[in-house]
Design a protein around this motif. Sequence first.
Motif, mmCIF file in Angstrom:
data_model
loop_
_atom_site.group_PDB
_atom_site.id
_atom_site.type_symbol
_atom_site.label_atom_id
_atom_site.label_comp_id
_atom_site.label_asym_id
_atom_site.label_seq_id
_atom_site.Cartn_x
_atom_site.Cartn_y
_atom_site.Cartn_z
ATOM 1 N N GLY A 46 0.780 -1.222 0.000
ATOM 2 C CA GLY A 46 0.000 0.000 0.000
ATOM 3 C C GLY A 46 0.812 1.272 0.000
ATOM 4 O O GLY A 46 0.248 2.366 0.137
ATOM 5 N N MET A 47 2.131 1.165 -0.157
ATOM 6 C CA MET A 47 2.945 2.372 -0.162
ATOM 7 C C MET A 47 2.886 3.050 -1.526
ATOM 8 O O MET A 47 3.116 2.418 -2.556
ATOM 9 C CB MET A 47 4.403 2.038 0.184
ATOM 10 N N LYS A 48 2.594 4.330 -1.538
ATOM 11 C CA LYS A 48 2.562 5.103 -2.768
ATOM 12 C C LYS A 48 3.878 5.864 -2.905
ATOM 13 O O LYS A 48 4.239 6.659 -2.045
ATOM 14 C CB LYS A 48 1.391 6.088 -2.761
ATOM 15 N N ILE A 49 4.598 5.611 -3.972
ATOM 16 C CA ILE A 49 5.886 6.242 -4.211
ATOM 17 C C ILE A 49 5.729 7.272 -5.329
ATOM 18 O O ILE A 49 5.324 6.929 -6.443
ATOM 19 C CB ILE A 49 6.951 5.205 -4.594
ATOM 20 N N THR A 50 6.046 8.519 -5.021
ATOM 21 C CA THR A 50 5.955 9.600 -6.004
ATOM 22 C C THR A 50 7.364 10.009 -6.421
ATOM 23 O O THR A 50 8.131 10.529 -5.603
ATOM 24 C CB THR A 50 5.213 10.820 -5.425
ATOM 25 N N GLU A 51 7.707 9.754 -7.685
ATOM 26 C CA GLU A 51 9.023 10.130 -8.189
ATOM 27 C C GLU A 51 8.998 11.578 -8.660
ATOM 28 O O GLU A 51 8.044 12.019 -9.292
ATOM 29 C CB GLU A 51 9.435 9.201 -9.329
ATOM 30 N N ASP A 52 10.080 12.318 -8.337
ATOM 31 C CA ASP A 52 10.145 13.729 -8.718
ATOM 32 C C ASP A 52 11.197 13.995 -9.804
ATOM 33 O O ASP A 52 11.412 15.140 -10.185
ATOM 34 C CB ASP A 52 10.439 14.599 -7.498
ATOM 35 N N GLY A 53 11.837 12.931 -10.287
ATOM 36 C CA GLY A 53 12.815 13.091 -11.350
ATOM 37 C C GLY A 53 14.148 13.633 -10.888
ATOM 38 O O GLY A 53 15.069 13.789 -11.692
ATOM 39 N N ALA A 54 14.280 13.906 -9.596
ATOM 40 C CA ALA A 54 15.538 14.457 -9.063
ATOM 41 C C ALA A 54 16.006 13.641 -7.862
ATOM 42 O O ALA A 54 16.896 12.801 -7.976
ATOM 43 C CB ALA A 54 15.355 15.924 -8.686
ATOM 44 N N MET A 55 15.377 13.883 -6.696
ATOM 45 C CA MET A 55 15.793 13.160 -5.488
ATOM 46 C C MET A 55 15.191 11.762 -5.424
ATOM 47 O O MET A 55 15.817 10.838 -4.891
ATOM 48 C CB MET A 55 15.396 13.956 -4.245
ATOM 49 N N VAL A 56 13.981 11.599 -5.937
ATOM 50 C CA VAL A 56 13.323 10.293 -5.919
ATOM 51 C C VAL A 56 13.130 9.826 -7.357
ATOM 52 O O VAL A 56 12.271 10.327 -8.087
ATOM 53 C CB VAL A 56 11.966 10.353 -5.190
ATOM 54 N N THR A 57 13.968 8.888 -7.762
ATOM 55 C CA THR A 57 13.891 8.312 -9.106
ATOM 56 C C THR A 57 13.952 6.799 -8.991
ATOM 57 O O THR A 57 14.262 6.255 -7.927
ATOM 58 C CB THR A 57 15.050 8.804 -9.986
ATOM 59 N N GLY A 58 13.689 6.129 -10.096
ATOM 60 C CA GLY A 58 13.793 4.678 -10.085
ATOM 61 C C GLY A 58 15.184 4.212 -9.720
ATOM 62 O O GLY A 58 15.358 3.237 -8.973
ATOM 63 N N ALA A 59 16.202 4.913 -10.227
ATOM 64 C CA ALA A 59 17.590 4.537 -9.924
ATOM 65 C C ALA A 59 17.906 4.728 -8.447
ATOM 66 O O ALA A 59 18.582 3.896 -7.826
ATOM 67 C CB ALA A 59 18.554 5.352 -10.779
ATOM 68 N N VAL A 60 17.418 5.829 -7.875
ATOM 69 C CA VAL A 60 17.665 6.090 -6.453
ATOM 70 C C VAL A 60 16.985 5.034 -5.590
ATOM 71 O O VAL A 60 17.556 4.533 -4.609
ATOM 72 C CB VAL A 60 17.176 7.504 -6.080
ATOM 73 N N LEU A 61 15.761 4.677 -5.946
ATOM 74 C CA LEU A 61 15.050 3.664 -5.175
ATOM 75 C C LEU A 61 15.780 2.326 -5.212
ATOM 76 O O LEU A 61 15.857 1.618 -4.206
ATOM 77 C CB LEU A 61 13.628 3.507 -5.705
ATOM 78 N N LYS A 62 16.344 1.990 -6.359
ATOM 79 C CA LYS A 62 17.102 0.742 -6.451
ATOM 80 C C LYS A 62 18.373 0.794 -5.603
ATOM 81 O O LYS A 62 18.761 -0.198 -4.985
ATOM 82 C CB LYS A 62 17.449 0.452 -7.914
ATOM 83 N N LYS A 63 19.034 1.970 -5.568
ATOM 84 C CA LYS A 63 20.218 2.110 -4.724
ATOM 85 C C LYS A 63 19.849 1.963 -3.250
ATOM 86 O O LYS A 63 20.548 1.280 -2.487
ATOM 87 C CB LYS A 63 20.898 3.467 -4.966
ATOM 88 N N GLN A 64 18.763 2.614 -2.864
ATOM 89 C CA GLN A 64 18.316 2.516 -1.477
ATOM 90 C C GLN A 64 17.989 1.059 -1.120
ATOM 91 O O GLN A 64 18.380 0.554 -0.061
ATOM 92 C CB GLN A 64 17.075 3.387 -1.264
#
Length: 350
Positions: free
Chosen positions: A215-233
């Motif tokens: 149920g977590m909604k993830i909003t990407e902003d194209g800068a701090m939160v991106t698909g690549a950043v989420l994978k790194k985290q």
Amino acid sequence: MNIGMAFFGMPPVYNRKFDKAAPSRILEAELEGRGFTISRADIASSGDLEKALSRFRADRIGCVVVFLRHWTRISLVAGLVRSAGVPAALYAQTSGGFNGTTALTAASAALRETASGYFADSHKRFREGMEEDLCGWAAAADAYSGLKASRLMCWGGFYGADMPYTRSDPDALEGMLVREVMTEQEEVLTGRADQILSAGDKRIGAFLSWLESSGMKITEDGAMVTGAVLKKQASLYIAARDRLAELSDENIRGVSLKCHFELSTTLWKCTGCFLPAFLPFFEGPEGPEKPIPVACEGDLNGLAGLVMLHALNRSVPPLFGDFAEYRDDYVLMRNCGASSVYWAGCSDSG
């Protein structure tokens, strides 16, 4: 939780046998009802004392309660408390024509007036009717004994982000709270995370899918939160879980991660906020997980507070932060970073 309970009889000169009193059964029922396993010992002689100490050590008790209902050999009481090496409490029976208070005050004086050691000097005193208070003390004492046998892990060392209050003395902490404060550089995690990323580890996708299915909604902003950043985290979180699994024999009760500025701007170019968010949580994509309290920026003071809170209540992850002030109408916490996702919905499963 194992607790030692010692019943002291009258000195042999009185030629009386042990008689377990009703108050002792009430106290034992209270303790067992709170989840304690009781290791019992009857002590009337020096030989009994040595047998009791051997039994308590074998049973790995976290604290000891001395049950007193009448006069006894005070030197044996003092010997038990001094030698047990765990938090101790004296409990006096005051009903049924018995006056355990006399023996309790004499034993307490003996412990306080002689060079007895920390646990003897800081012993607690209870009387019949204070069973609930004693159970609360026992839970805290058992938690403390558990921490004394545990370790903390500080990835990246101590004192981060130029915040003076995160600076502490690991030697002092080892002297009073935990067995060892361990340190490893951030590369232990980032190197593993790089391998997880480059190998296209399926656990990354499973982790992100688990977030969405929970149920977590993830909003990407194209800068701090991106698909690549989420994978790194996600890869850093997986690396941390893998490393903790390798260190399972070390009895690590809490960890800290120093982000700024090595991890965030130089070494990894990404913070490690998924660690304080998801390590102190009961579930992951592969099922139940052991919650591990996490502090950021090498905040050893904050980590000490977190592991103490978690030791007192293992069913709830502690809030992330160092207690700065407590009053009846508010609590002030110093906080930097994420907090356990448990607190987003006060739920064990998301």
